[in-house]
Design a protein around this motif. Structure first.
Motif, short mmCIF file in Angstrom:
data_model
loop_
_atom_site.label_atom_id
_atom_site.label_comp_id
_atom_site.label_asym_id
_atom_site.label_seq_id
_atom_site.Cartn_x
_atom_site.Cartn_y
_atom_site.Cartn_z
N GLY A 147 3.79 12.23 -0.89
CA GLY A 147 3.42 11.19 0.06
C GLY A 147 3.53 9.84 -0.62
N THR A 148 3.28 8.79 0.15
CA THR A 148 3.21 7.44 -0.42
C THR A 148 1.75 7.01 -0.46
OG1 THR A 148 5.40 6.75 0.32
CG2 THR A 148 3.79 5.01 -0.04
N PHE A 149 1.31 6.56 -1.62
CA PHE A 149 -0.06 6.09 -1.80
C PHE A 149 -0.01 4.63 -2.22
CE2 PHE A 149 -0.09 10.62 -2.34
CZ PHE A 149 -1.27 11.05 -1.74
N LEU A 150 -0.45 3.77 -1.33
CA LEU A 150 -0.45 2.34 -1.57
C LEU A 150 -1.88 1.90 -1.86
CD1 LEU A 150 1.53 -0.07 -1.57
CD2 LEU A 150 0.87 -0.50 0.80
N ALA A 207 -14.14 -2.38 3.72
CA ALA A 207 -14.49 -1.65 4.94
C ALA A 207 -13.37 -1.82 5.94
CB ALA A 207 -15.81 -2.16 5.51
N SER A 208 -12.70 -0.73 6.28
CA SER A 208 -11.50 -0.80 7.11
C SER A 208 -11.74 -0.22 8.50
CB SER A 208 -10.36 -0.02 6.45
OG SER A 208 -9.24 0.07 7.30
N ILE A 209 -11.10 -0.84 9.49
CA ILE A 209 -11.09 -0.26 10.82
C ILE A 209 -9.71 0.24 11.18
CG2 ILE A 209 -13.04 -1.64 11.64
CD1 ILE A 209 -11.02 -3.46 13.05
N ALA A 210 -8.76 0.10 10.26
CA ALA A 210 -7.37 0.48 10.52
C ALA A 210 -6.98 1.79 9.84
CB ALA A 210 -6.43 -0.63 10.06
N GLY A 211 -7.91 2.41 9.13
CA GLY A 211 -7.60 3.69 8.52
C GLY A 211 -7.38 3.65 7.02
N LEU A 212 -7.70 2.51 6.36
CA LEU A 212 -7.63 2.45 4.91
C LEU A 212 -8.91 3.04 4.32
CD1 LEU A 212 -6.30 -1.21 4.53
CD2 LEU A 212 -4.97 0.90 4.66
N LEU A 225 -2.75 -3.74 4.68
CA LEU A 225 -3.52 -4.11 3.49
C LEU A 225 -3.68 -5.63 3.40
CD1 LEU A 225 -2.23 -1.97 0.45
CD2 LEU A 225 -4.55 -2.00 1.38
N LEU A 226 -2.61 -6.34 3.67
CA LEU A 226 -2.61 -7.79 3.53
C LEU A 226 -3.55 -8.44 4.54
CD1 LEU A 226 -1.29 -10.28 2.19
CD2 LEU A 226 0.47 -10.18 3.95
N THR A 227 -3.46 -8.04 5.81
CA THR A 227 -4.24 -8.70 6.85
C THR A 227 -5.70 -8.26 6.85
OG1 THR A 227 -3.52 -7.00 8.44
CG2 THR A 227 -2.25 -9.03 8.35
N GLU A 228 -5.96 -6.97 6.56
CA GLU A 228 -7.35 -6.50 6.58
C GLU A 228 -8.14 -6.98 5.37
OE1 GLU A 228 -8.72 -2.72 9.11
OE2 GLU A 228 -8.53 -2.51 6.96
N SER A 229 -7.53 -6.95 4.21
CA SER A 229 -8.26 -7.30 2.99
C SER A 229 -8.45 -8.81 2.83
CB SER A 229 -7.53 -6.76 1.77
OG SER A 229 -6.32 -7.45 1.55
N LYS A 230 -7.50 -9.59 3.41
CA LYS A 230 -7.51 -11.05 3.26
C LYS A 230 -7.46 -11.46 1.78
CE LYS A 230 -9.83 -12.03 7.64
NZ LYS A 230 -9.73 -10.66 8.16
N ILE A 231 -6.86 -10.59 0.96
CA ILE A 231 -6.69 -10.87 -0.47
C ILE A 231 -5.23 -11.22 -0.71
CG2 ILE A 231 -6.74 -9.86 -2.79
CD1 ILE A 231 -9.02 -8.07 -1.87
#
Length: 525
Positions: A294-297, A307-312, A420-426
């Motif tokens: 699989g791919t693990f990012l 804390a994710s609402i998108a499945g991270l 990752l980019l939009t949810e983490s805002k990092i």
């Protein structure tokens, strides 16, 4: 004339580290020197057992014997003896577990692997149960008033088959002896690392580390402890759970009766955290992409869990004394399996050939592929999706199909990276890549173009997990003094930068998204 006296003997011991990597398909043991170079290695194939459709197990006695042989053989291959080894680091696949009798040490069952689907109905029933709805709803209200991340995470909590929790619940409900012994507090639970520690230290150590524990679905990364909420909800007795220790630290010594020397075990780490550490992704915003089965990012989020609402997934990457580092992880289950699928159909012979074949045509001629053998994970999150190949017409060759397959992997990577980019805002730093599939130059270039990020492929792309375990073990013993020293050891094989191809892919990406929408909710059950 008298001969000159011999030079004084150097009594300083040359440090060597053994890194043991227990994966899903293989067990590997590497001996590293202080420059991070492999001096000796050995590999064993993991024998998976399928007693019933959907069940995937491993024999614990066989696995233990293979591990012992693998360690011994790698030391011999390096031209060393066990007494020459300074320390050992252990890294393992996550969520493959076993339970055993506290008094006799005998297992109640085989290892139940992360791929096992025996608890699928249990997962389905729990996720649709009133108790889960109350937990999700109550957590949502608590988050509204407290703004605490742990309540946001609990508000979207869903159980999944790859996590330990549901399969352990199945075992407690269906194995009578296990249930009876648990009632009198005579059961021990552990994933592969805990079972190996217990047996390799002659039953002296019953422990795991934070990275392995945080992936089980029974550990609260926000409170940094086993989750009383999950365990009480599922009626899992907490007395069966192992002690959780620092990732880099003392975990006992290998039994000298087995190995001929009491080699210190100074690191235990999960596979993806190990690869993250081997890639030297030590700073907030560092991203690691491992592309194997699989791919693990994974994104380094520093001292704060995401804390994710998108499945991270909010995970603990490692804990080294006061350094507690969190990761946000997104998973694409089918990457290597898609490549294997293409091989089974005779389209390609290996990963590198797929790049050559894809580059032999200018585009996919309107062919689109959706790889969903295990459903579609974040941010789509549809476990009922079906694999789809659409747009076939006369004149389509296998080169067009292979190109469509590789493009689909890049599209999946793009949307996961953007999540990752939009949810983490990092602000995200360069992506460091490893794993067998990242040997495909065509795919790596697409990923760099689609994300407008530099992708740094490691010189040892298939061994970063082991290297990370070695680094963590060596830090504890002082072989390496700091993370900065480790960064000088990590090597780059090739760097991919944005070559500007995204402009011609924009419209194709829209059509691929249409194909994804058609593949969704295909399976009713």
């Amino acid at each position: 004339m008298d001969s000159p006296p011999p030079p004084p003997e150097d009594t300083k011991k040359i440090p060597y580290v053994v890194a043991l990597d227990v994966g899903t398909t293989s067990i590997r043991s590497h001996v590293y020197n202080s420059q991070g170079r492999i001096k000796g290695t050995d590999c064993k194939k993991v024998n998976l057992i399928h007693p019933h459709p959907g069940w995937v197990e491993m024999d614990p006695s066989e696995l233990l014997g293979q591990v012992k042989d693998c360690i011994k053989n790698s030391i011999t291959a390096a031209g060393l003896s066990p007494c020459d080894i300074t320390c050992l680091g252990l890294t393992v696949q996550r969520n493959t577990f076993i339970t055993w009798d506290r008094t006799t040490g005998e297992p109640f069952h085989n290892f139940i692997t992360w791929q096992d689907l025996r608890a699928r109905e249990t997962v389905k029933n729990w996720n649709s149960s009133m108790r889960m709805k109350v937990l999700n709803g109550g957590s949502s209200v608590l988050h509204l008033f407290t703004r605490q991340k742990r309540f946001l995470s609990a508000s979207v909590l869903k159980f999944m088959s790859p996590q330990v929790s549901m399969r352990l619940l199945w075992a407690l409900e269906n194995i009578q002896e296990l249930r009876e012994r648990a009632a009198v507090e005579e059961v021990m639970f552990g994933c592969i690392e805990t079972w190996l520690l217990y047996n390799l230290t002659k039953e002296k150590v019953f422990a795991t580390d934070y990275s392995c524990a945080s992936g089980t679905g029974m550990f609260d990364p926000f409170q940094v402890e086993w989750s009383t909420i999950v365990c009480n909800l599922l009626n899992i007795p907490m007395h069966i759970l192992p002690e959780v220790r620092d990732t880099s630290g003392h975990f006992g010594t290998l039994d000298p009766d087995i190995f001929g020397a009491a080699i210190p075990i100074t690191a235990v780490v999960s596979d993806q955290s190990g690869a993250m550490f081997g890639e030297c992704c030590f700073n907030v915003g560092d991203v690691k992409c491992t592309m194997g089965t699989g791919t693990f990012l994974d994104l380094n989020t520093g001292k704060s869990p995401h804390a994710s609402i998108a499945g991270l997934f909010p995970l603990i990457g490692w804990k080294i004394k006061d350094d507690l580092t969190y990761l946000a992880e997104g998973i694409i289950s089918d990457t290597g399996s898609i490549i294997e699928f293409a091989k089974s159909l005779g389209f390609i012979d290996d990963v590198s050939e797929s790049a050559r074949l894809a580059e032999s045509v200018s585009d996919s001629q309107g062919v689109y592929f959706v790889g969903a053998f295990s459903g579609l994970q974040a941010p789509i999150n549809d476990d009922k999706a079906a694999t789809m190949l659409i747009g076939l017409k006369p004149g389509i060759s296998k080169a067009h199909i292979v190109r469509a397959i590789l493009e689909s992997i890049a599209y999946r990577f793009k949307i996961l990276y953007e999540t990752l980019l939009t949810e983490s805002k990092i602000p995200l730093n360069n992506i460091r890549a490893d794993g067998g599939v990242c040997n495909n130059n065509f795919l790596m270039q697409l990923m760099a173009d689609f994300t407008d990020q530099m992708i740094d492929r490691a010189a040892q792309p298939g061994e970063m997990t082991s290297l990370g375990a070695a680094f963590l073990a060596g830090l504890e013993k002082g072989i390496w003094k700091s993370k900065e020293e480790l960064q000088n050891l990590r090597q780059t094989e090739k760097v991919f930068t944005n070559q500007g191809s995204w402009s011609k892919y924009k419209n194709r990406f829209v059509h691929w998204e249409r194909a994804v929408s058609r593949s969704r909710e295909w399976y009713c059950e």
